[in-house]
Design an enzyme around this catalytic site. Structure first.
Site, PDB file in Angstrom:
ATOM      1  N   ASP A 303      -2.063 -19.284 -17.587  1.00 24.35           N
ATOM      2  CA  ASP A 303      -0.621 -19.054 -17.391  1.00 24.35           C
ATOM      3  C   ASP A 303      -0.339 -17.561 -17.224  1.00 24.35           C
ATOM      4  O   ASP A 303       0.475 -17.161 -16.382  1.00 24.35           O
ATOM      5  CB  ASP A 303       0.182 -19.561 -18.597  1.00 24.35           C
ATOM      6  CG  ASP A 303      -0.102 -21.023 -18.902  1.00 24.35           C
ATOM      7  OD1 ASP A 303      -0.454 -21.763 -17.965  1.00 24.35           O
ATOM      8  OD2 ASP A 303       0.020 -21.412 -20.078  1.00 24.35           O
TER       9      ASP A 303
HETATM   10  C1  26A Z   1       3.130 -32.218 -19.995  1.00 26.41           C
HETATM   11  N1  26A Z   1       2.230 -31.378 -20.759  1.00 26.41           N
HETATM   12  C2  26A Z   1       1.073 -32.023 -21.287  1.00 26.41           C
HETATM   13  C3  26A Z   1       2.482 -30.016 -20.916  1.00 26.41           C
HETATM   14  C4  26A Z   1       1.642 -29.158 -21.653  1.00 26.41           C
HETATM   15  C5  26A Z   1       1.964 -27.792 -21.663  1.00 26.41           C
HETATM   16  N2  26A Z   1       3.018 -27.277 -21.022  1.00 26.41           N
HETATM   17  C6  26A Z   1       3.781 -28.141 -20.352  1.00 26.41           C
HETATM   18  N3  26A Z   1       3.550 -29.477 -20.302  1.00 26.41           N
HETATM   19  N4  26A Z   1       0.539 -29.331 -22.405  1.00 26.41           N
HETATM   20  C7  26A Z   1       0.170 -28.115 -22.856  1.00 26.41           C
HETATM   21  N5  26A Z   1       1.040 -27.197 -22.416  1.00 26.41           N
HETATM   22  C8  26A Z   1       1.046 -25.756 -22.656  1.00 26.41           C
HETATM   23  O1  26A Z   1      -0.002 -25.181 -21.946  1.00 26.41           O
HETATM   24  C9  26A Z   1      -0.172 -23.894 -22.491  1.00 26.41           C
HETATM   25  C10 26A Z   1      -1.522 -23.376 -22.127  1.00 26.41           C
HETATM   26  O2  26A Z   1      -1.686 -23.313 -20.756  1.00 26.41           O
HETATM   27  C11 26A Z   1       0.821 -25.366 -24.096  1.00 26.41           C
HETATM   28  O3  26A Z   1       2.056 -25.273 -24.771  1.00 26.41           O
HETATM   29  C12 26A Z   1       0.097 -24.026 -23.976  1.00 26.41           C
HETATM   30  O4  26A Z   1       0.897 -22.945 -24.400  1.00 26.41           O
END
Ligand code: 26A
Length: 348
Positions: A303
């Site tokens: 990210d």
């Molecule tokens: C729909 N899902 C599964 C998610 C996520 C997500 N952010 C949005 N939607 N599952 C994990 N994360 C975030 O990814 C970040 C790392 O790339 C986590 O909150 C984490 O900060």
């Protein structure tokens, strides 16, 4: 990177995603991976069987509570580089302490929180299990998946969308938010603005293939890592799953705004980053490796990398510089706990 403060930046980045609070554990993580049958390096939506994990972590371990949500992390990373007041982020949260923590993190990092507040539902949470250089993400979207397109149509948000020159949509948002994503995407294409999109996790191109395929025609920039690119190749019947081939494939797909080439950026951890531009070029950029013991946790690295790239792009930097800023922020992030960048701010 050099920022010319004499320039009047009219550019604004508007990002949309699932605002989540990360509940992060290192000690005890291995046992939880086994107990809940989670893969060491993955991102999933929590099923029924995963529900007890949040309470278990909260009551038996000492987790870190950190602002997360992939798109929100990218917005905060972009803001690290851009002049103040450049980044707006939206998504749905509850009216609770988790949302307060997220607002505070955004405020600290110069991101305007333009949340939709859903009363009676909790803010989403992501259980992050850190084992070595791997991280397993198990997410309860809660309020995040209650986001509605009405929010984008409110006078306040509409104005922010009008004012933005660049948009960022996390692929994760497509598990529930295709209508909203398309609303932003269509505006971006018709106004000749720039839309960046992130594949986010292997399960997005795998299980939300149709949604991805509906959005990609509007995307000017597509981000992914090697496993997301491979999942994309598999669900689209592409035999050559090399990062180069997949980047070229996605870059050359039909584009609504045909006036500019699509840029596809595939990161591969410490291996070279591949960038394809339309049908014109595909280039590899080496990553300067960090000493293994300098790595604290890799959560949010992708990210941050996307945020750095997008920020430099918003500033009009050439692609090699966008990649460089992305790499720098990615490296800074993995030297912190969770999706954070160092403060006081370091020079980028
Ligand atoms: C729909 N899902 C599964 C998610 C996520 C997500 N952010 C949005 N939607 N599952 C994990 N994360 C975030 O990814 C970040 C790392 O790339 C986590 O909150 C984490 O900060």
């Amino acid at each position: 990177m050099a920022i010319n403060n004499n320039l009047e930046y009219k550019s604004k980045l508007f990002a949309i995603g699932n605002p989540l609070l990360d509940i992060s554990v290192t000690e005890g993580a291995q046992q939880l991976l086994e107990q809940y049958k989670l893969k060491a390096n993955d991102a999933i939506l929590a099923g029924e069987e995963h529900q007890p994990i949040y309470e278990q972590v909260r009551t038996t371990l000492s987790p870190l509570y950190l602002a997360g949500g992939a798109g929100q992390n990218t917005a905060r990373a972009a803001s690290y580089v851009l002049p103040e007041g450049s980044v707006v982020y939206t998504g749905a949260v509850g009216n609770d302490n988790f949302a307060k923590t997220l607002r505070e993190a955004n405020e600290k990092e110069g991101v305007e929180s333009a949340y939709q507040v859903v009363e009676g539902t909790s803010t989403g949470a992501c259980c992050v299990l850190i084992t070595g250089h791997d991280r397993s993400l198990c997410t309860n979207l809660a309020a995040a998946e209650k986001f509605t397109v009405d929010h984008l149509r409110s006078a306040e948000i509409k104005q922010k969308i009008e004012e933005a020159s660049h948009f960022y949509i996390g692929g994760f948002f497509l598990t529930h938010g295709l209508e909203s994503a398309l609303e932003v995407a269509k505006h971006s294409a018709s106004a000749d603005k720039t839309l960046a999109f992130n594949l986010s996790a292997p399960f997005i191109p795998q299980f939300f293939k149709d949604q991805v395929d509906q959005l990609i025609p509007y995307a000017d920039i597509v981000f992914g890592n090697e496993s997301e690119a491979e999942a994309y190749a598999q669900s689209h019947g592409i035999a050559d799953t090399s990062a180069k081939n997949i980047a070229q494939h996605i870059a050359s797909l039909p584009k609504t705004n045909s006036g500019k080439d699509r840029i596809v950026v595939i990161t591969q951890g410490a291996q070279e980053t591949v960038v394809a531009i339309g049908t014109k070029s595909v280039t590899s950029y080496p990553v300067t490796p960090l000493a293994k013991d300098a790595i604290v946790d890799t959560n949010g690295a992708g990210d941050a990398t996307a945020g750095g790239f997008v920020a430099a792009f918003v500033l009009g930097s050439p692609i090699p510089e966008c990649v460089e800023v992305g790499h720098k922020l990615g490296a800074m992030c993995i030297q912190q706990n969770g999706p954070q960048l160092p403060y006081p701010k370091q020079k980028v």
